[in-house]
Design an enzyme around this catalytic site. Structure first.
Site, PDB file in Angstrom:
ATOM      1  N   ASN A  30      53.358  48.596 -70.954  1.00 23.17           N
ATOM      2  CA  ASN A  30      54.703  48.554 -70.218  1.00 23.17           C
ATOM      3  C   ASN A  30      54.571  48.290 -68.946  1.00 23.17           C
ATOM      4  O   ASN A  30      53.504  48.383 -68.258  1.00 23.17           O
ATOM      5  CB  ASN A  30      55.699  49.995 -70.596  1.00 23.17           C
ATOM      6  CG  ASN A  30      54.323  51.079 -70.697  1.00 23.17           C
ATOM      7  OD1 ASN A  30      53.760  51.424 -69.715  1.00 23.17           O
ATOM      8  ND2 ASN A  30      53.997  51.296 -72.014  1.00 23.17           N
ATOM      9  N   GLU A  75      56.150  55.187 -72.901  1.00 28.41           N
ATOM     10  CA  GLU A  75      55.191  55.706 -71.957  1.00 28.41           C
ATOM     11  C   GLU A  75      55.811  55.836 -70.705  1.00 28.41           C
ATOM     12  O   GLU A  75      54.991  55.540 -69.631  1.00 28.41           O
ATOM     13  CB  GLU A  75      54.148  54.884 -71.936  1.00 28.41           C
ATOM     14  CG  GLU A  75      53.270  54.901 -73.552  1.00 28.41           C
ATOM     15  CD  GLU A  75      51.898  54.072 -73.732  1.00 28.41           C
ATOM     16  OE1 GLU A  75      51.167  54.544 -73.745  1.00 28.41           O
ATOM     17  OE2 GLU A  75      52.184  52.833 -73.767  1.00 28.41           O
ATOM     18  N   HIS A  94      51.082  49.266 -67.184  1.00 28.59           N
ATOM     19  CA  HIS A  94      50.149  49.733 -68.184  1.00 28.59           C
ATOM     20  C   HIS A  94      49.871  48.933 -69.119  1.00 28.59           C
ATOM     21  O   HIS A  94      50.788  48.121 -69.728  1.00 28.59           O
ATOM     22  CB  HIS A  94      50.962  51.087 -68.669  1.00 28.59           C
ATOM     23  CG  HIS A  94      50.205  51.702 -69.848  1.00 28.59           C
ATOM     24  ND1 HIS A  94      48.913  51.891 -70.051  1.00 28.59           N
ATOM     25  CD2 HIS A  94      50.742  51.462 -71.352  1.00 28.59           C
ATOM     26  CE1 HIS A  94      48.554  52.600 -71.296  1.00 28.59           C
ATOM     27  NE2 HIS A  94      49.660  52.135 -71.996  1.00 28.59           N
ATOM     28  N   HIS A  96      46.757  47.515 -72.374  1.00 25.98           N
ATOM     29  CA  HIS A  96      45.677  48.172 -73.267  1.00 25.98           C
ATOM     30  C   HIS A  96      44.435  47.114 -73.130  1.00 25.98           C
ATOM     31  O   HIS A  96      43.938  46.516 -74.114  1.00 25.98           O
ATOM     32  CB  HIS A  96      46.091  48.159 -74.769  1.00 25.98           C
ATOM     33  CG  HIS A  96      47.022  49.332 -74.914  1.00 25.98           C
ATOM     34  ND1 HIS A  96      47.613  49.364 -76.138  1.00 25.98           N
ATOM     35  CD2 HIS A  96      47.532  50.244 -74.125  1.00 25.98           C
ATOM     36  CE1 HIS A  96      48.519  50.611 -76.091  1.00 25.98           C
ATOM     37  NE2 HIS A  96      48.578  50.724 -74.689  1.00 25.98           N
TER      38      HIS A  96
HETATM   39 ZN   LIG Z   1      49.729  52.547 -73.886  1.00 27.58          ZN
END
Ligand SMILES: [Zn+2]
Length: 214
Positions: A30, A75, A94, A96
């Site tokens: 995000n 999130e 953010h 991964h």
């Molecule tokens: Zn995450």
């Protein structure tokens, strides 16, 4: 409203870059940008490679939706905490990151001063303890690190970066993943030694000037 349009385009651009670089998969990750007392944020459940500007949601600093369809990212708490703690922060990313997340699984601490450029630009990359993604435990796990660092690894989850604007935050994400790849590859060959303490001091002084805009 007119101010929001170019910022939404910037968010879309960064989401596509995150997806193209494999920094996230499908609907993961995000991005948000602060605009005064509003935050523009990516919606929940939307593929980041396919997201359009009109899907970006506007919330207030408590996360209440002001404009947009659907729900903001689950999130969002870590984004709101960054804006609350750091008036200098204008954007949060953010993702991964695969290599950086692998470092957290393997117990590799990227706070160790290994690469000079990282000491200068980021100070270091701490790893926040594990917290259930999307839960209120995430902002609590990162709170102390966020006061001092712009790039934070989230154990078994991914990474969070903050910056003056969305490209600045994205650049730190790219730097973080690059560092993780270098360190992981080097460790396959054997132990990796940190920079000597005196050199770390020198680099930190350079970094203070760098971050002050020098
Ligand atoms: Zn995450």
């Amino acid at each position: 409203m007119t101010l929001e349009a170019p910022l939404k385009q910037e968010i879309v651009r960064v989401c596509r870059m995150l997806h193209r670089k494999n920094y996230l998969a499908a609907t993961d990750g995000n991005v948000s940008v602060r605009l005064g007392d509003r935050v523009l944020v990516t919606p929940s459940g939307v593929h980041k490679g396919l997201m359009e500007a009109n899907q970006v949601i506007t919330v207030d600093l408590t996360g209440r939706v002001l404009r947009g369809e659907g729900r903001p990212t689950s999130e969002i708490r870590m984004h709101l905490l960054a804006y609350e703690l750091r008036p200098d922060v204008g954007a949060v990313v953010h993702a991964h990151l695969p290599y950086a997340t692998a470092c957290t699984l393997a117990g590799i601490d990227l706070l160790e001063p290994i690469l000079p450029e990282v000491v200068i630009t980021l100070g270091g990359i701490p790893t926040a303890p594990y917290a259930t993604p999307g839960s209120a435990a995430v902002p609590e796990a990162i709170r102390e690190f966020l006061r001092e660092y712009d790039a934070i690894l989230l154990s078994r989850h991914g990474a969070m970066t903050v910056g003056q604007d969305v490209m600045d935050a994205y650049n730190k994400m790219e730097k973080l993943e690059h560092t993780a790849r270098v360190v992981l590859v080097a460790r396959l060959q054997g132990p990796v030694s940190p920079l000597p303490a005196a050199e770390v001091e020198t680099l930190r002084r350079i970094g203070e000037k760098y971050r002050a805009g020098g």
